[in-house]
Each structure stands twice: as C-alpha cells, then as structure tokens.
Write a protein that holds these residues in place. Structure first.
Motif, PDB file in Angstrom:
ATOM      1  N   PHE A 198      36.390  41.296  33.792  1.00  0.00           N
ATOM      2  CA  PHE A 198      36.891  40.342  34.774  1.00  0.00           C
ATOM      3  C   PHE A 198      38.362  40.567  35.113  1.00  0.00           C
ATOM      4  O   PHE A 198      38.925  39.820  35.912  1.00  0.00           O
ATOM      5  CB  PHE A 198      36.720  38.909  34.248  1.00  0.00           C
ATOM      6  N   GLU A 222      38.797  41.156  38.768  1.00  0.00           N
ATOM      7  CA  GLU A 222      38.566  39.932  39.555  1.00  0.00           C
ATOM      8  C   GLU A 222      39.738  38.971  39.416  1.00  0.00           C
ATOM      9  O   GLU A 222      40.099  38.282  40.381  1.00  0.00           O
ATOM     10  CB  GLU A 222      37.267  39.268  39.091  1.00  0.00           C
ATOM     11  N   TRP A 223      40.324  38.914  38.253  1.00  0.00           N
ATOM     12  CA  TRP A 223      41.477  38.029  38.065  1.00  0.00           C
ATOM     13  C   TRP A 223      42.684  38.532  38.847  1.00  0.00           C
ATOM     14  O   TRP A 223      43.476  37.736  39.349  1.00  0.00           O
ATOM     15  CB  TRP A 223      41.792  37.898  36.579  1.00  0.00           C
ATOM     16  N   ASP A 253      36.179  32.433  35.138  1.00  0.00           N
ATOM     17  CA  ASP A 253      36.433  33.110  36.414  1.00  0.00           C
ATOM     18  C   ASP A 253      35.876  32.293  37.582  1.00  0.00           C
ATOM     19  O   ASP A 253      36.526  32.146  38.619  1.00  0.00           O
ATOM     20  CB  ASP A 253      35.804  34.506  36.384  1.00  0.00           C
TER      21      ASP A 253
END
Length: 331
Positions: free
Chosen positions: A227, A230-231, A139
């Motif tokens: 995540f 966030e991705w 990330d």
C-alpha cells in the motif's frame, strides 16, 4: 460501542472480498477492523486484552501534544487525525479520530459519526470493495476521508462563486437593500471557517500518510508494503486539496475586500447625498434668516408682495445649486 468488521467472500461471485459488520456481542477473533464508537472503559479493556495494546481515552486524545499525535508503541502504531464531520450543517466540525494499526487488526477510536466512515462502509460492503488486512481497511478509510474533504471543498467553491456573482451583479438591487451585505459577509466568514477546517483535517491526514510511507517504503517484507504506492498517491491528493483550499481562501479574501469596498461606496453615496442637500439648503436658509431678523426699518416688511417674493427667492436659491450639481454630474 464495539463494532467488529471481518473480511468475507459471501456474495462475491468473482472471488473478491467484502467487509461484513458484526455486533458487539461477537467474538473479536478474526476481526480486521474494530471500530470503537463512544467506548466505555469496559469496552476499552476488552479490546486491550484482545490485542495487547493501550486504548487512549477521550481526555487523552484531546490533550495530545502535536509531537504525540503519531507514535509507535510496541508493535502498534498510533495515529490521531482530525476528520470532517457534520458536513451537512452550515459549518462542519472537526473530530479527533485515533487509528491504531496492529498486525491483527485496525482499531479506530472515535466519539462522533463522520460521514466518511459511512462512505467507506458503503464501498467496502460491496464485492471486491475492500482488500484483506488491517492496512487495506486503513487505506480505504483514508481514501474516504480525503474524498469527503474534496466534496465539502467543492461545495464551498460553488457557494463562493454564487456569492461572487451576486455581489458583482450590478443589475440586482437586492444586494444593496435589506442588509444583504451583512448576510454576504456573514456567509463569507462561514465559508472561510469550512475551508480552514478542511485544511486542518488534510494537514493531519498528510502527517499520517507521511508516517505510513516512511515505515513501509524500505520494508518490503511487511504486510502493508503493497500500500506504500497508494499512500503516496493519496498524499498527492491531499496536497492538491490543500492547494485548492489555499486558492479558495484567496477568492474569499478578494470577495470580502470587494464587498467591504462596495459597502464603503454605498456609505459614500449617502454621505454625498446629505452633503449636496446641505449645500442646496444653505442659500434658502440664509434668505430665511435674513428676513427673520426683527429690525424696525426693513423695506420689505410693509410690502404686499414681500412674503411671496421671499418664498420664491428661497425656491430659486435651492434649485440653482441642485441644477449645478446635476450639470457637473455630481448626483
């Protein structure tokens, strides 16, 4: 070269984590990120034995079909993206980087030095700069690649604005002299190449993010599921960069068309000037041709003022068309 990175708490007063770098001679056990830079076959074999995966060679990375850029093999996920490198040069290049995400570690295979990797290391080496786990490293790397692409694109946008002001500044004579138009057109071509590289890089990163989002979206039990949001955010950033690149491409196309139009205008001025000169010299040429004929019976041949009269007549014949063109504002 093998560069192993581990997550530690050294120097973290608030209980955070930071990424520490270890050299090739260290044991790979416990490494969350194994960075292979121009690896040798022996180094590939060492990582393959440690993680139980296959490391693609440089030739295999180059020969990948579009459908083979992202795939899953066993418990490892292979993702090949194109990353901007040498961004400090006139025209940045694109480098193929393979990300191999496993449960133990993230493996990156690269044969160049993108500045985005250095940018990520600078961030991750600070206290609290890197989350634990291979997904956190991936990330952070993607964020650095996207940020670097946005920075390169912003720099190109500033250069395009400067070039546009230079082209449309009617008070400057520099553009019209010394082959400046050629330099401007050459610069526009370089800017378009940079934008094309950024767009191509972001398209490959977008495919990686879509792949990761699809894997972890419906699998909350996986370690990297945290995540997924966030991705998705990074995916929106990538799409915004692609839209900005499209906007800059349209500005470049407009600047190119305007520059070529101005070049045509300058050429038309030159052709117009030659045309006016030719028309202005036609009457004097006619007079000179008339008195240049070798006929015996020409009244002015024996006249003392014949030559001055012919010269004066040619000068007047040249001035009258010029004055007429000036009156018509054709000059």
């Amino acid at each position: 070269m093998i560069i192993a990175h581990r997550v530690g708490t050294e120097g973290c007063s608030n209980g955070g984590t930071r990424l520490s770098r270890h050299g090739e001679g260290d044991d790979l056990a416990g490494a969350v990120w194994i960075d292979l830079v121009n690896p040798t076959p022996e180094e590939d074999a060492r990582v393959e034995s440690h993680l139980g995966i296959a490391i693609p060679t440089r030739e295999e990375m180059r020969d990948l079909e579009p459908s083979e850029l992202i795939y899953t093999e066993g418990n490892a996920r292979y993702m090949t993206a194109r990353v901007i490198c040498h961004s400090e040069t006139i025209v940045p290049l694109l480098a193929d980087v393979t990300f191999i995400l496993t449960e133990k570690a993230l493996v990156t295979v690269r044969y160049t030095e993108p500045y985005s990797f250095t940018l990520f290391l600078n961030r991750a080496s600070k206290p609290g700069g890197c989350a634990t786990g291979p997904e956190g490293v991936l990330d952070g790397l993607i964020d650095a690649i996207v940020d670097r692409a946005a920075e390169v694109l912003r720099g190109v946008g500033d250069k395009i604005d400067f070039t546009s002001r230079k082209v449309f500044d009617g008070r400057s004579r520099e553009v019209e002299q010394g082959g400046a138009y050629q330099r401007i057109i050459r610069s526009i071509g370089q800017y378009e190449h940079i934008i094309s590289n950024v767009r191509e890089s972001m398209v490959s990163i977008e495919r990686v993010l879509l792949f990761l989002s699809a894997i972890y979206q419906n699998r909350p039990q996986k370690s990297g599921a945290g995540f997924a949001a966030e991705w998705r955010t990074a995916l929106r950033d990538v799409q915004a960069i692609e839209e900005h690149a499209t906007f800059l491409s349209s500005k470049i196309q407009f600047s190119l068309n305007a520059t070529l139009g101005l070049v045509s205008l300058e050429q038309n001025k030159i052709i117009k000037l030659f045309s006016v000169v030719s028309v202005a010299l036609m009457p004097p040429t006619l007079i000179a041709s008339s008195y240049g004929m070798n006929f015996k019976n020409m009244p002015e041949l024996n006249w003392d003022y014949g030559y001055p009269m012919a010269v004066l007549l040619m000068v007047v014949a040249a001035i009258v068309p010029y004055a007429f063109f000036r009156w018509k504002r054709w000059l």
